[in-house]
Design a protein around this motif. Structure first.
Motif, PDB file in Angstrom:
ATOM      1  N   TYR B  31       0.842  -1.183   0.000  1.00 47.22           N
ATOM      2  CA  TYR B  31       0.000   0.000   0.000  1.00 47.22           C
ATOM      3  C   TYR B  31       0.880   1.237   0.000  1.00 47.22           C
ATOM      4  O   TYR B  31       1.979   1.224   0.559  1.00 47.22           O
ATOM      5  CB  TYR B  31      -0.900   0.041   1.254  1.00 47.22           C
ATOM      6  N   TYR B  33       0.584   5.576   0.696  1.00 47.65           N
ATOM      7  CA  TYR B  33      -0.264   6.513   1.414  1.00 47.65           C
ATOM      8  C   TYR B  33       0.173   7.954   1.159  1.00 47.65           C
ATOM      9  O   TYR B  33       1.351   8.228   0.918  1.00 47.65           O
ATOM     10  CB  TYR B  33      -0.155   6.268   2.931  1.00 47.65           C
ATOM     11  N   TYR B  48      -5.099   6.535   0.273  1.00 50.31           N
ATOM     12  CA  TYR B  48      -4.112   5.498   0.040  1.00 50.31           C
ATOM     13  C   TYR B  48      -4.523   4.699  -1.181  1.00 50.31           C
ATOM     14  O   TYR B  48      -5.668   4.749  -1.635  1.00 50.31           O
ATOM     15  CB  TYR B  48      -3.947   4.596   1.268  1.00 50.31           C
ATOM     16  N   PHE B  88       3.205  14.133   3.028  1.00 47.40           N
ATOM     17  CA  PHE B  88       4.110  13.001   3.157  1.00 47.40           C
ATOM     18  C   PHE B  88       3.586  11.820   2.362  1.00 47.40           C
ATOM     19  O   PHE B  88       2.415  11.452   2.463  1.00 47.40           O
ATOM     20  CB  PHE B  88       4.243  12.565   4.619  1.00 47.40           C
ATOM     21  N   ARG B  92       4.020   1.041   2.472  1.00 44.87           N
ATOM     22  CA  ARG B  92       4.002  -0.057   3.432  1.00 44.87           C
ATOM     23  C   ARG B  92       4.846  -1.180   2.863  1.00 44.87           C
ATOM     24  O   ARG B  92       4.539  -1.734   1.811  1.00 44.87           O
ATOM     25  CB  ARG B  92       2.582  -0.530   3.690  1.00 44.87           C
ATOM     26  N   ASN B  97       5.999  -4.883   6.791  1.00 40.92           N
ATOM     27  CA  ASN B  97       4.717  -4.239   7.110  1.00 40.92           C
ATOM     28  C   ASN B  97       4.874  -2.859   7.736  1.00 40.92           C
ATOM     29  O   ASN B  97       3.883  -2.242   8.132  1.00 40.92           O
ATOM     30  CB  ASN B  97       3.842  -5.111   8.018  1.00 40.92           C
ATOM     31  N   LYS B  98       6.097  -2.369   7.844  1.00 37.76           N
ATOM     32  CA  LYS B  98       6.293  -1.027   8.405  1.00 37.76           C
ATOM     33  C   LYS B  98       5.987   0.028   7.357  1.00 37.76           C
ATOM     34  O   LYS B  98       6.110  -0.196   6.151  1.00 37.76           O
ATOM     35  CB  LYS B  98       7.732  -0.856   8.875  1.00 37.76           C
ATOM     36  N   LEU B  99       5.588   1.220   7.835  1.00 38.26           N
ATOM     37  CA  LEU B  99       5.430   2.364   6.952  1.00 38.26           C
ATOM     38  C   LEU B  99       6.767   3.085   6.842  1.00 38.26           C
ATOM     39  O   LEU B  99       7.396   3.389   7.854  1.00 38.26           O
ATOM     40  CB  LEU B  99       4.380   3.331   7.489  1.00 38.26           C
ATOM     41  N   PHE B 101       8.351   6.522   5.460  1.00 35.57           N
ATOM     42  CA  PHE B 101       7.903   7.849   5.064  1.00 35.57           C
ATOM     43  C   PHE B 101       8.968   8.585   4.272  1.00 35.57           C
ATOM     44  O   PHE B 101      10.172   8.422   4.510  1.00 35.57           O
ATOM     45  CB  PHE B 101       7.564   8.685   6.309  1.00 35.57           C
ATOM     46  N   GLY B 102       8.514   9.449   3.371  1.00 37.18           N
ATOM     47  CA  GLY B 102       9.403  10.408   2.732  1.00 37.18           C
ATOM     48  C   GLY B 102       9.640  11.593   3.642  1.00 37.18           C
ATOM     49  O   GLY B 102       9.069  11.666   4.743  1.00 37.18           O
TER      50      GLY B 102
END
Lengths: 116, 111
Positions: B31, B33, B48, B88, B92, B97-99, B101-102
């Motif tokens: 996924y 987001y 998302y 941002f 995933r 399974n962690k997100l 981020f930029g």
């Protein structure tokens, strides 16, 4: 209002102090997270709790100590912090559906921490 | 490793469309987001998209995903001054399974 609250919103502490950040989620989620947001850096995941059990500790210094007494509450205990620990600390929660589906994270407003 | 990159700043005029771009490296992403952060606030989930979709539209927001190029974009139609914020992108990881981020894109909307 995302259903995730954090207190306090602002905190100034000396390097020898002990303080705690509190997070509460009202969404019925089963996972909670602490993130650190520093200027000009990506969001850093610190800790993850699933069903009250810590499942992730991203090499966070021991001066940060998380506590998750139940699936709705998450604390971050702080002691002997350094000035470089000054940042916005964000709490998030999600409903972890396992590997089969997405789990959107909902964030609280954050605690702006300044270490002097 | 997993990496998400965004341009730092975008300035548009009120009423124009905004396009915020993001690239990622993890080919196992499930996924992707978009979050919005207004001053003094936490991150608000905007939308998302599942990795097997090309496009998702939600009112003024359009998300485009080019999985081959690992490129994600967020288009905001009829941009308003209230859209001024940091946006941002996050992916995933299929492995952890962690997100991830930029660093965020600051969108400035000029009246």
């Amino acid at each position: 209002e995302t259903g995730v609250t954090q207190t306090p919103r602002h905190l100034v502490m000396g390097m020898t102090n002990k303080k705690s950040l509190k997070c509460e989620q009202h969404l019925g989620h089963n996972a909670m997270y602490w993130y650190k947001q520093s200027a000009k850096k990506p969001l850093e995941l610190m800790f993850v709790y699933n069903f009250k059990e810590q499942t992730e500790n991203n090499s966070v210094p021991s001066r940060f100590s998380p506590e998750c007494p139940n699936s709705s509450h998450l604390f971050l205990h702080l002691h002997t912090l350094q000035p470089e620990d000054s940042a916005l600390y964000l709490c998030a929660s999600s409903q972890d559906k396992g590997t089969g589906g997405g789990y959107e994270q909902y964030f609280g407003p954050g605690t702006r921490l300044t270490v002097t | 490793g997993e990496d998400v990159e965004q341009s730092l700043f975008l300035s548009v005029r009120e009423g124009d469309s905004s396009v915020i771009n993001c690239t990622y490296t993890d080919s196992s992403s499930t996924y992707l987001y978009w979050y919005k952060q207004e001053p003094g606030a936490g991150l608000q989930l905007l939308t998302y998209i599942f990795s097997n979709m090309d496009m998702k539209q939600d009112q003024r927001l359009t998300v485009l995903l080019n999985k081959k190029d690992k490129h994600l974009s967020l288009r905001i139609a009829d941009t308003q001054t209230g859209d001024s914020a940091i946006y941002f992108c996050a992916e995933r990881s299929g492995a952890t399974n962690k997100l991830i981020f930029g660093t965020g894109t600051l969108l400035a909307v000029q009246p």
